[in-house]
Design an enzyme around this catalytic site. Sequence first.
Site, mmCIF file in Angstrom:
data_model
loop_
_atom_site.group_PDB
_atom_site.id
_atom_site.type_symbol
_atom_site.label_atom_id
_atom_site.label_comp_id
_atom_site.label_asym_id
_atom_site.label_seq_id
_atom_site.Cartn_x
_atom_site.Cartn_y
_atom_site.Cartn_z
ATOM 1 N N HIS A 33 24.968 54.138 64.488
ATOM 2 C CA HIS A 33 25.643 53.698 63.420
ATOM 3 C C HIS A 33 24.484 53.274 62.337
ATOM 4 C CE1 HIS A 33 28.823 51.181 60.848
ATOM 5 N NE2 HIS A 33 27.824 50.597 60.626
ATOM 6 N N HIS B 222 43.965 50.084 60.674
ATOM 7 C CA HIS B 222 43.982 48.491 60.557
ATOM 8 C C HIS B 222 45.213 48.110 60.120
ATOM 9 C CE1 HIS B 222 39.596 47.590 60.769
ATOM 10 N NE2 HIS B 222 39.399 48.391 59.962
ATOM 11 N N ASN C 72 33.325 51.698 55.843
ATOM 12 C CA ASN C 72 31.878 51.926 56.135
ATOM 13 C C ASN C 72 31.296 52.897 56.615
ATOM 14 O OD1 ASN C 72 29.403 50.495 56.178
ATOM 15 N ND2 ASN C 72 29.946 49.211 58.255
ATOM 16 N N ASP D 250 36.103 59.280 62.209
ATOM 17 C CA ASP D 250 36.179 57.820 62.144
ATOM 18 C C ASP D 250 37.478 57.354 62.097
ATOM 19 O OD1 ASP D 250 35.028 55.431 62.290
ATOM 20 O OD2 ASP D 250 33.700 55.431 60.559
ATOM 21 N N LEU E 151 40.601 53.746 68.826
ATOM 22 C CA LEU E 151 41.842 53.717 69.257
ATOM 23 C C LEU E 151 42.390 51.962 69.487
ATOM 24 C CD1 LEU E 151 42.024 56.695 71.868
ATOM 25 C CD2 LEU E 151 42.874 56.591 69.394
HETATM 26 O O1 DOR Z 1 35.033 51.666 58.145
HETATM 27 C C1 DOR Z 1 34.584 51.705 59.302
HETATM 28 N N1 DOR Z 1 35.284 51.081 60.124
HETATM 29 N N2 DOR Z 1 33.362 52.146 59.722
HETATM 30 C C2 DOR Z 1 32.870 51.710 61.016
HETATM 31 O O2 DOR Z 1 31.909 52.214 61.458
HETATM 32 C C3 DOR Z 1 33.680 51.051 62.016
HETATM 33 C C4 DOR Z 1 35.160 51.158 61.599
HETATM 34 C C5 DOR Z 1 35.938 50.164 62.408
HETATM 35 O O3 DOR Z 1 36.035 49.964 63.501
HETATM 36 O O4 DOR Z 1 37.123 49.645 61.738
#
Ligand code: DOR
Length: 425
Positions: free
Chosen positions: A178, A308, A277, A304, A62
């Site tokens: 992780h 961004h 990831n 997940d 979040l």
């Molecule tokens: O792609 C990912 N983004 N994998 C993760 O484990 C963390 C996450 C992030 O916090 O952006």
Amino acid sequence: MKILIQNGSLVLPDGVKKGDVLIEGGKIAALLDSGSKVGDAEIVDAKGLLVSPGLIDLHSHLREPGFEYKETIATGTRAAAKGGFTSVCCMANTKPVNDNAAVTELIKLKAKREGVVRVYPIGAATKGLKGEELTEMGELQESGVVAVSDDGRSIVDANRMRLVLTYAAHFNLPVVTHPEDLNLTNNGAMNEGYWSTVLGLSGITRAAEETIIARDCHLAALTGARLHVAHVSTAGGADIVRLYKAKGAKITAETTPHYLYATDDWVDGYDPSTRVNPPLRTKDDVTALIAALKDGTIDCIATDHAPHHFDDKNLEYALASTGISGFETALGVCWTALVAPGHMTGEQLLSKMTSAPAELFSLPGGVIAEGGVADITIIDPSEEWVVDSSLFLSKGKNTPFNGKKLTGNVVRTFVGGERVYERGV
Ligand code: DOR
């Protein structure tokens, strides 16, 4: 106020049945026959729709506190409600990191004031997510965390992970791993294989994920701790979980909608929204993950959700931040990947997004039952729709599913009897 959800197909623990749900005082007051009359209730027509327990997400970001330009609790929980989620667990990779009770309390307070779904913080396993000093897990648990995790980063030192598991076991707290060996990842940009060669991008071997899954499963068996494996993306990862579950270790696992549908050939074109990831894998992995979901090796589906900002994503592929904004497409992607082609029934899929996650972290909800919380999601299983990320309520528009046609959509979401999302309103 009373609400009567009428004429829907109720997704109940013992199967799907036609009926009505009466909500009163935030609870499910009664399960009634279809077309029941209740004098003073507001009617919600669910004809042709599924009335499901609210979806529960054990893994989301979040971003608040600290990364409010990517997401806030206000925007993230509204996106979650639109995706049909009534409860979300949020990871500790905030700024400051959620490694102490003050940050956990802040998240809870913000969620109460500004959020629209239930928010359960996950505390860090090590201070500052540095993989060194352990957090005060007892204090974190008292303040409300439901698990501990350094998600986003692996705990590199195996002995430190052993201590994390040993300590968490005292509090019966699940540890979410992780799984990523950073030396093996070696700054790779995508899955190592045919497509990384064709596209000229540095590859990430699947061993980066699998060696840590094996290490942590072994340590969980050794310590007797509860281990939850985050975002399993490879066939081999699922095999290791299966092996250690068979040995009786207290291991549970999740995968995400994107690993069940999208594959590394989607990186062709270098769209940074495909960068995540662990990375998108191959068709064989997707097939194996579906089998692992079906045989119970993978207990649940988590998003997940990793929103961004445009500026963090709109970069050369290898430099773009990893992550997919997942709340608003999760149900549609899973329905399209699993139910529409006949791999699973809708009921089986929903159990992986409701009752199973509720049970894993002992959360309220996850079932429709008299006297239970009125966390309910109404779903149109046959609606076909095209993803338009510009309409996301999340601040993160980063999704490889933009423009894709999906089947299955959320119509309404109720949390504690409150309507928190209604399509088109
Ligand atoms: O792609 C990912 N983004 N994998 C993760 O484990 C963390 C996450 C992030 O916090 O952006």
